[in-house]
Design a protein around this motif. Structure first.
Motif, PDB file in Angstrom:
ATOM      1  N   ILE A   1      47.076  45.754  31.752  1.00 23.86           N
ATOM      2  CA  ILE A   1      47.305  47.155  31.420  1.00 23.86           C
ATOM      3  C   ILE A   1      45.990  47.912  31.502  1.00 23.86           C
ATOM      4  O   ILE A   1      45.055  47.639  30.735  1.00 23.86           O
ATOM      5  CB  ILE A   1      47.863  47.278  29.985  1.00 23.86           C
ATOM      6  CG1 ILE A   1      49.144  46.449  29.837  1.00 23.86           C
ATOM      7  CG2 ILE A   1      48.090  48.735  29.626  1.00 23.86           C
ATOM      8  CD1 ILE A   1      49.638  46.344  28.401  1.00 23.86           C
ATOM      9  N   CYS A   2      45.914  48.875  32.415  1.00 26.35           N
ATOM     10  CA  CYS A   2      44.658  49.630  32.554  1.00 26.35           C
ATOM     11  C   CYS A   2      44.640  50.811  31.578  1.00 26.35           C
ATOM     12  O   CYS A   2      45.539  51.647  31.574  1.00 26.35           O
ATOM     13  CB  CYS A   2      44.479  50.137  33.979  1.00 26.35           C
ATOM     14  SG  CYS A   2      42.936  51.071  34.160  1.00 26.35           S
ATOM     15  N   ARG A   3      43.573  50.872  30.792  1.00 23.45           N
ATOM     16  CA  ARG A   3      43.436  51.947  29.813  1.00 23.45           C
ATOM     17  C   ARG A   3      43.118  53.279  30.479  1.00 23.45           C
ATOM     18  O   ARG A   3      43.354  54.339  29.910  1.00 23.45           O
ATOM     19  CB  ARG A   3      42.297  51.634  28.839  1.00 23.45           C
ATOM     20  CG  ARG A   3      42.644  50.585  27.824  1.00 23.45           C
ATOM     21  CD  ARG A   3      41.416  50.292  26.985  1.00 23.45           C
ATOM     22  NE  ARG A   3      41.715  49.326  25.933  1.00 23.45           N
ATOM     23  CZ  ARG A   3      40.794  48.718  25.202  1.00 23.45           C
ATOM     24  NH1 ARG A   3      39.516  48.964  25.407  1.00 23.45           N
ATOM     25  NH2 ARG A   3      41.155  47.864  24.272  1.00 23.45           N
TER      26      ARG A   3
ATOM     27  N   GLU B   1      44.578  44.123  28.103  1.00 23.44           N
ATOM     28  CA  GLU B   1      44.297  45.546  28.183  1.00 23.44           C
ATOM     29  C   GLU B   1      42.844  45.713  28.600  1.00 23.44           C
ATOM     30  O   GLU B   1      41.965  45.034  28.064  1.00 23.44           O
ATOM     31  CB  GLU B   1      44.507  46.144  26.791  1.00 23.44           C
ATOM     32  CG  GLU B   1      44.898  47.579  26.791  1.00 23.44           C
ATOM     33  CD  GLU B   1      45.171  48.049  25.373  1.00 23.44           C
ATOM     34  OE1 GLU B   1      45.427  47.202  24.497  1.00 23.44           O
ATOM     35  OE2 GLU B   1      45.092  49.263  25.151  1.00 23.44           O
ATOM     36  N   GLY B   2      42.599  46.582  29.548  1.00 25.86           N
ATOM     37  CA  GLY B   2      41.219  46.761  30.006  1.00 25.86           C
ATOM     38  C   GLY B   2      41.143  47.752  31.148  1.00 25.86           C
ATOM     39  O   GLY B   2      41.834  48.765  31.131  1.00 25.86           O
ATOM     40  N   THR B   3      40.299  47.425  32.118  1.00 24.68           N
ATOM     41  CA  THR B   3      40.068  48.344  33.228  1.00 24.68           C
ATOM     42  C   THR B   3      40.447  47.683  34.540  1.00 24.68           C
ATOM     43  O   THR B   3      39.975  46.584  34.833  1.00 24.68           O
ATOM     44  CB  THR B   3      38.585  48.758  33.266  1.00 24.68           C
ATOM     45  OG1 THR B   3      38.186  49.161  31.957  1.00 24.68           O
ATOM     46  CG2 THR B   3      38.372  49.892  34.238  1.00 24.68           C
ATOM     47  N   CYS B   4      41.279  48.358  35.298  1.00 29.65           N
ATOM     48  CA  CYS B   4      41.728  47.771  36.565  1.00 29.65           C
ATOM     49  C   CYS B   4      40.651  47.929  37.639  1.00 29.65           C
ATOM     50  O   CYS B   4      39.669  48.644  37.454  1.00 29.65           O
ATOM     51  CB  CYS B   4      43.034  48.420  37.018  1.00 29.65           C
ATOM     52  SG  CYS B   4      42.850  50.085  37.657  1.00 29.65           S
TER      53      CYS B   4
ATOM     54  N   GLY C   1      40.387  41.699  39.881  1.00 28.12           N
ATOM     55  CA  GLY C   1      39.362  42.713  39.651  1.00 28.12           C
ATOM     56  C   GLY C   1      39.548  43.448  38.341  1.00 28.12           C
ATOM     57  O   GLY C   1      39.042  44.557  38.146  1.00 28.12           O
ATOM     58  N   PHE C   2      40.253  42.820  37.441  1.00 24.97           N
ATOM     59  CA  PHE C   2      40.591  43.458  36.168  1.00 24.97           C
ATOM     60  C   PHE C   2      39.627  42.985  35.080  1.00 24.97           C
ATOM     61  O   PHE C   2      39.337  41.801  34.967  1.00 24.97           O
ATOM     62  CB  PHE C   2      42.024  43.080  35.791  1.00 24.97           C
ATOM     63  CG  PHE C   2      42.559  43.818  34.582  1.00 24.97           C
ATOM     64  CD1 PHE C   2      43.234  45.018  34.731  1.00 24.97           C
ATOM     65  CD2 PHE C   2      42.382  43.305  33.308  1.00 24.97           C
ATOM     66  CE1 PHE C   2      43.730  45.688  33.624  1.00 24.97           C
ATOM     67  CE2 PHE C   2      42.876  43.965  32.194  1.00 24.97           C
ATOM     68  CZ  PHE C   2      43.549  45.160  32.360  1.00 24.97           C
ATOM     69  N   GLN C   3      39.119  43.944  34.304  1.00 25.91           N
ATOM     70  CA  GLN C   3      38.192  43.602  33.223  1.00 25.91           C
ATOM     71  C   GLN C   3      38.885  43.755  31.870  1.00 25.91           C
ATOM     72  O   GLN C   3      39.035  44.863  31.372  1.00 25.91           O
ATOM     73  CB  GLN C   3      36.990  44.540  33.255  1.00 25.91           C
ATOM     74  CG  GLN C   3      36.181  44.445  34.536  1.00 25.91           C
ATOM     75  CD  GLN C   3      34.950  45.322  34.481  1.00 25.91           C
ATOM     76  OE1 GLN C   3      35.048  46.548  34.349  1.00 25.91           O
ATOM     77  NE2 GLN C   3      33.791  44.693  34.560  1.00 25.91           N
ATOM     78  N   PRO C   4      39.289  42.658  31.261  1.00 26.71           N
ATOM     79  CA  PRO C   4      40.001  42.750  29.980  1.00 26.71           C
ATOM     80  C   PRO C   4      39.065  43.107  28.835  1.00 26.71           C
ATOM     81  O   PRO C   4      37.938  42.618  28.769  1.00 26.71           O
ATOM     82  CB  PRO C   4      40.587  41.353  29.788  1.00 26.71           C
ATOM     83  CG  PRO C   4      39.847  40.452  30.713  1.00 26.71           C
ATOM     84  CD  PRO C   4      39.176  41.287  31.749  1.00 26.71           C
ATOM     85  N   ARG C   5      39.557  44.002  27.965  1.00 21.28           N
ATOM     86  CA  ARG C   5      38.794  44.345  26.769  1.00 21.28           C
ATOM     87  C   ARG C   5      39.468  43.788  25.528  1.00 21.28           C
ATOM     88  O   ARG C   5      38.832  43.461  24.547  1.00 21.28           O
ATOM     89  CB  ARG C   5      38.688  45.867  26.639  1.00 21.28           C
ATOM     90  CG  ARG C   5      37.983  46.534  27.784  1.00 21.28           C
ATOM     91  CD  ARG C   5      36.539  46.115  27.877  1.00 21.28           C
ATOM     92  NE  ARG C   5      35.936  46.644  29.094  1.00 21.28           N
ATOM     93  CZ  ARG C   5      35.465  47.891  29.194  1.00 21.28           C
ATOM     94  NH1 ARG C   5      35.513  48.685  28.172  1.00 21.28           N
ATOM     95  NH2 ARG C   5      34.956  48.318  30.335  1.00 21.28           N
ATOM     96  N   HIS C   6      40.770  43.778  25.592  1.00 17.82           N
ATOM     97  CA  HIS C   6      41.515  43.261  24.436  1.00 17.82           C
ATOM     98  C   HIS C   6      42.741  42.536  24.952  1.00 17.82           C
ATOM     99  O   HIS C   6      43.447  43.044  25.815  1.00 17.82           O
ATOM    100  CB  HIS C   6      41.941  44.399  23.511  1.00 17.82           C
ATOM    101  CG  HIS C   6      42.709  43.937  22.321  1.00 17.82           C
ATOM    102  ND1 HIS C   6      42.115  43.251  21.291  1.00 17.82           N
ATOM    103  CD2 HIS C   6      44.019  44.029  22.003  1.00 17.82           C
ATOM    104  CE1 HIS C   6      43.027  42.951  20.383  1.00 17.82           C
ATOM    105  NE2 HIS C   6      44.201  43.416  20.790  1.00 17.82           N
TER     106      HIS C   6
END
Lengths: 154, 154
Positions: A104-106, A142-145, B131-136
Motif C-alpha cells: 500500500i503506497c502512502r 505500507e510504505g512508498t511504491c 521497488g517498494f519501501q515498507p515503513r509499517h
DNA sequence: ACTGATGCGATATAACATAACATATGGCAT
DNA sequence: ATGCCATATGTTATGTTATATCGCATCAGT
C-alpha cells in the motif's frame, strides 16, 4: 480504452459467476453489481463509497445492503478487505486459494497485490511451531511504491 | 499473583519511560496511564475500553484523549494496533525495531506476538523486488491456537 | 517577557459496521 | 396447488471506531 476495460470487467464477472456455481453459491444481481463496482473502481473502495455508487441504480440501498454483499464476496474469495484502509479490492488471483499480500503506497494510494510463496511458507511454519492453525491471514505492507520513490525520474 | 504482576507492569513502565528519554520523547502522566491500562489488560483492549478505564481517574477523558496517547505510544513502538480487532496490545519486544507478527485465536481471543525472521526477510525481499519501501507492516494470522485445537487434552 | 512547540481540554462530527425484525423469492416435498 | 423451508434482501435503528477543529496551558530557548 474504456471499452477494453469494460470487456475485461465483464469477463471477470462471468468468471466470478462460474466460480460461484462451482461452489454452490448464488451470484445474485446485488452481489454481481457490488463486485462490478469494485472491479470498476480505480483503487480500493470503502463500503460507503460503494454504497453511494450502488444507490444510483438501487434506490433503497443502505449499509447492510453493501456489507452483506461484501461478506459474500469475501467468503467466495472474490474480494479482499484491506484492514489498514477499511477498503476493498478485487482479488487478483481469483480461483485458487492463496495468502495474499498487499503493498500500500502512502503517497499515491496505489495498492499492489503480490503473492510471495517464501513468506507464506515461513509464516505457516512459524504458526505451526506454535501449534497455531491459521484460517485467515492479513499481510499489508505500507510504505512508498517504486513510482513514488523515484519522483520525476521517467 | 497480583503483586508480582503489578511489579512487572511497573518495571515495564519504567523501561518505557527510559526509552522515551532516549528518543527525546515526553512520557507524560496521561501517556503513562494509558500504557499502564494496556499493560494491565488481560488481552487486546479497544480504544473505548481504555477510555472507560481512563475515565475512572481522569474525569474529562474523551476519545481524542485516548487516541492521542495511543498514537504517541505506537510512534514510540511501545504499543501495537491489531487491525483485525481494532484493539491494542503492548509491544512484546520493546526496544528493538522489529516486524511483529500476531497469532489471533478466534476461540479464546488470545493473541500471541511472534517474530519470525525468515518471514520478515522474505517479505522485505518481495517488497524490494517491486521497488517498494515498507515503513509499517501488518501481519496478523487469525485462526485457532494450540490450546483451543486440543480441547480438554490436558 | 517573547516566541514557538507540545500537550491536553472540549465540542462536534465523520466514518465504519452490525443488530434485529420484516418481507420476498424460489425450491421442493406433499 | 399448497405448505414449508432456506436464503436473500428490505427496513429501521443503533453501535462502534476515529478524526477535525479550536482554544488554553505549560515550558524550553532566546
Amino acid at each position: 480504452m474504456g471499452a477494453k476495460r469494460r470487456r475485461r470487467v465483464m469477463a471477470q464477472l462471468d468468471q466470478a459467476a462460474q466460480a460461484c456455481v462451482r461452489a454452490g453459491a448464488q451470484m445474485t444481481d446485488l452481489r454481481r453489481t457490488v463486485l462490478r463496482l469494485i472491479l470498476e473502481a480505480e483503487g480500493p473502495a470503502t463500503a460507503y463509497e460503494l454504497l453511494d455508487r450502488l444507490k444510483r441504480t438501487r434506490k433503497g440501498a443502505v449499509p447492510p445492503t453493501v456489507y452483506r454483499a461484501l461478506d459474500f464476496l469475501m467468503a467466495q474469495r472474490l474480494v479482499h478487505k484491506l484492514e489498514r484502509l477499511n477498503a476493498f479490492v478485487p482479488c487478483a488471483e481469483t480461483g485458487h486459494q492463496h495468502m495474499a499480500q498487499f503493498l500500500i503506497c502512502r503517497e499515491c494510494g496505489t495498492v499492489a497485490e503480490i503473492e510471495d510463496r517464501a513468506a507464506a511458507r515461513a509464516l505457516e511454519h512459524a504458526a505451526g511451531r506454535e501449534g497455531f492453525q491459521p484460517r485467515h491471514t492479513v499481510i499489508e505492507l505500507e510504505g512508498t511504491c517504486a513510482a513514488c520513490s523515484h519522483p520525476a525520474s521517467g
